[in-house]
Design a protein around this motif. Structure first.
Motif: not given
Length: 228
Positions: A30-39, A43-51
């Motif tokens: 979360i710390a790494r991803l939140s530094r980007n504008r497209g956080f 997050a949505v793409v990551g959750a989808s990939m996890l599923v």
């Protein structure tokens, strides 16, 4: 970092809660991803990939553990528990925090903890199905409680947002990520007092003060300083 990892492993060993094993990796991601504008997109793409990954893992190995944690426990179980609490307390006495801060003023209407009441009502056995913010709010005060609890949470998040404006975005987001996630299966006041939400806010406030003092009163100066 090593001390933090050992503490999380120790907590898992004492409680058996699998969430402790994922706390540090979750916060770091979360710390790494939140530094980007497209956080949010990440997050949505990551959750989808996890599923999808969990489903593929099950299709290949027939091992239910990973999809159970990534899909069932994260998405379906909280929704099911909220439905149970809503259905039960729609037809039975509300709690009105009589098992918590109002215990001296309101008589608790049941002869066992509310989690066991729900377990016996819907599972037919002893258990401890915790519910999240809205389910707990409804169990205590009905629909009015859901509105009030949501407002209280919004005010608290606004306070955190104000504190975090003086901190690097990644640091601030990582500090509140896990406590905020706990709201899906824990009550608001429980999350604040025992799941680290209030402690995280206090630590962020302390960190912001230290950062301002070291920088001569200007706080964090960077493009990603705002935690919103």
């Amino acid at each position: 970092m090593l001390v933090a990892i050992l503490m999380q492993v120790a907590l898992f060993g004492m409680t058996g809660f699998k969430s402790f094993l994922f706390t540090i990796p979750f916060a770091l991601v979360i710390a790494r991803l939140s530094r980007n504008r497209g956080f949010l997109l990440y997050a949505v793409v990551g959750a989808s990939m996890l599923v999808v990954g969990g489903l593929l893992f099950f299709a290949i190995t027939t091992d239910i553990l990973l999809p159970s944690l990534a899909i069932r426990r994260t998405l379906f179980v909280p929704a099911q528990l909220h439905f149970w609490y809503n259905e039960f307390f729609m037809n039975n006495p509300k709690i009105y925090l009589s098992n918590s801060i109002f215990r001296l003023f309101v008589k608790y209407p049941y002869n066992m903890p509310v989690t066991r009441v729900i377990s016996w009502a819907f599972m037919g056995r002893d258990g401890g199905p915790n519910v999240g913010l809205l389910g707990d709010a409804y169990a205590n005060f009905g629909y009015a409680g859901m509105i009030v609890y949501t407002i209280l949470l919004a005010l608290f998040l606004r306070l955190i947002d104000s504190i975090a404006s003086s901190l690097p975005r990644g640091y601030a987001t990582a500090m509140i990520a896990m406590p905020a996630f706990c709201l899906t299966n824990s009550a608001l006041f429980t999350t604040l007092m025992t799941h680290g939400f209030l402690l995280s806010a206090l630590w962020m406030w302390f960190s912001a003060g230290e950062l301002i003092n070291r920088s001569g009163g200007f706080g964090y100066d960077g493009g990603n300083s705002n935690a919103r």
